[in-house]
Motif scaffolding. Sequence first.
Motif, mmCIF file in Angstrom:
data_model
loop_
_atom_site.group_PDB
_atom_site.id
_atom_site.type_symbol
_atom_site.label_atom_id
_atom_site.label_comp_id
_atom_site.label_asym_id
_atom_site.label_seq_id
_atom_site.Cartn_x
_atom_site.Cartn_y
_atom_site.Cartn_z
ATOM 1 N N ALA A 203 29.672 39.281 34.170
ATOM 2 C CA ALA A 203 30.509 38.490 35.070
ATOM 3 C C ALA A 203 31.658 37.842 34.320
ATOM 4 O O ALA A 203 32.812 37.871 34.772
ATOM 5 C CB ALA A 203 29.665 37.426 35.766
ATOM 6 N N VAL A 204 31.371 37.237 33.176
ATOM 7 C CA VAL A 204 32.414 36.577 32.391
ATOM 8 C C VAL A 204 33.429 37.603 31.907
ATOM 9 O O VAL A 204 34.644 37.398 32.007
ATOM 10 C CB VAL A 204 31.795 35.816 31.198
ATOM 11 N N GLU A 205 32.948 38.721 31.397
ATOM 12 C CA GLU A 205 33.842 39.770 30.891
ATOM 13 C C GLU A 205 34.744 40.312 31.999
ATOM 14 O O GLU A 205 35.956 40.472 31.809
ATOM 15 C CB GLU A 205 33.011 40.910 30.286
ATOM 16 N N LEU A 206 34.151 40.586 33.163
ATOM 17 C CA LEU A 206 34.926 41.135 34.264
ATOM 18 C C LEU A 206 35.891 40.102 34.839
ATOM 19 O O LEU A 206 37.030 40.426 35.204
ATOM 20 C CB LEU A 206 33.989 41.654 35.357
ATOM 21 N N ALA A 207 35.445 38.852 34.911
ATOM 22 C CA ALA A 207 36.311 37.791 35.445
ATOM 23 C C ALA A 207 37.564 37.616 34.600
ATOM 24 O O ALA A 207 38.651 37.374 35.124
ATOM 25 C CB ALA A 207 35.540 36.483 35.525
ATOM 26 N N LEU A 208 37.433 37.745 33.298
ATOM 27 C CA LEU A 208 38.593 37.621 32.413
ATOM 28 C C LEU A 208 39.598 38.746 32.649
ATOM 29 O O LEU A 208 40.790 38.585 32.402
ATOM 30 C CB LEU A 208 38.139 37.621 30.956
ATOM 31 N N LYS A 209 39.112 39.877 33.151
ATOM 32 C CA LYS A 209 39.992 41.013 33.424
ATOM 33 C C LYS A 209 40.654 40.904 34.799
ATOM 34 O O LYS A 209 41.855 41.110 34.939
ATOM 35 C CB LYS A 209 39.207 42.325 33.338
ATOM 36 N N VAL A 210 39.858 40.589 35.820
ATOM 37 C CA VAL A 210 40.386 40.627 37.189
ATOM 38 C C VAL A 210 40.888 39.274 37.690
ATOM 39 O O VAL A 210 41.575 39.202 38.712
ATOM 40 C CB VAL A 210 39.337 41.186 38.170
#
Length: 238
Positions: free
Chosen positions: A50-57
Motif C-alpha cells: 500500500a505504501v509503495e503503491l501510494a507513493l506512485k499513484v
Amino acid sequence: MTDDDAASQVGPISVLVVDDQQVVRKGLVLLIGMLDGIKVAGAACDGAEAVELALKVRPDVVLLDLSMPVLDGVEATTMLRERLPDTAVLVLTTYADDDSVFPALKAGALGYLTKDADDDQVEAAIQSVHAGQTWLDSVVQARLASAVRSGEVVPTRESCPRGSGVPAPALPDGLTPREAEVLALIAQGLSNPEICARLVVSRATVKTHVNRIFSKIGAVDRAQAVGYAYRNDLVGKG
C-alpha cells in the motif's frame, strides 16, 4: 470559493483500496468504482504494498484494512501520513474495539469504518476524509466516548478528532491542523516555495491552503495573516 478552490475539486476522488482478503478487496474495488465522483486508483494486498503503491499513484484517500500481513494498518497509516501528508487515511476493519481504534486514530487516520458499512456510508466516509473531516462509525463513536468518560483514554486531537462526538481542542475560525501549520510558517516569514520545501508538498497545494486560510480568517495579505497568527497563539504550530 476561489478559482484555486474550484480547481482543487475538479475530477473524481481517487481511492487506493488495501485489504489482504482477495474477496473483500475485489468487492471494495467494484463498489467504489460504482460511486459517483469517486474512482479507484489501485489496489494492494498488504500495508507495505500500500505504501509503495501510494507513493506512485498519489491517491486522495487510502481505504485501509487494519489487520494485514507484512505491515499492519496502523504502521502503514503512520508511514502514509509521514510520506504523503495530503493523502487521507480511512481505516476499515471487522472490529470496533479500542485495541485497534485508538492506535489507528493516533497514527493519523481521519476515518474509521467497520466492514458491515453499506455503500452510502463508504461513500460519505470517503467524501468526508477527502474534505479533511473526520468520519467515525457510530459504534466507534460510542466506544470512544465511553472510553473517555471512564478515564480509559484522555481526549486529545488524535483520540477525539472532529466529528467523533467527543470535544477536541478547537482551532479558531474552523482552521484545520494543516492550515494552522501553514499559517505558522507564514508567520515565521517563510515564502510559499519555502513552505513547499518544508512540508514536501506542491506549490499548488500550498497556494490552496493559503487561499483557504485567508478566506477563513478574513485576511487580505500576509501581514494581516501574521498578526492573526500571533493574536491566536499559532506561531509555534509550524
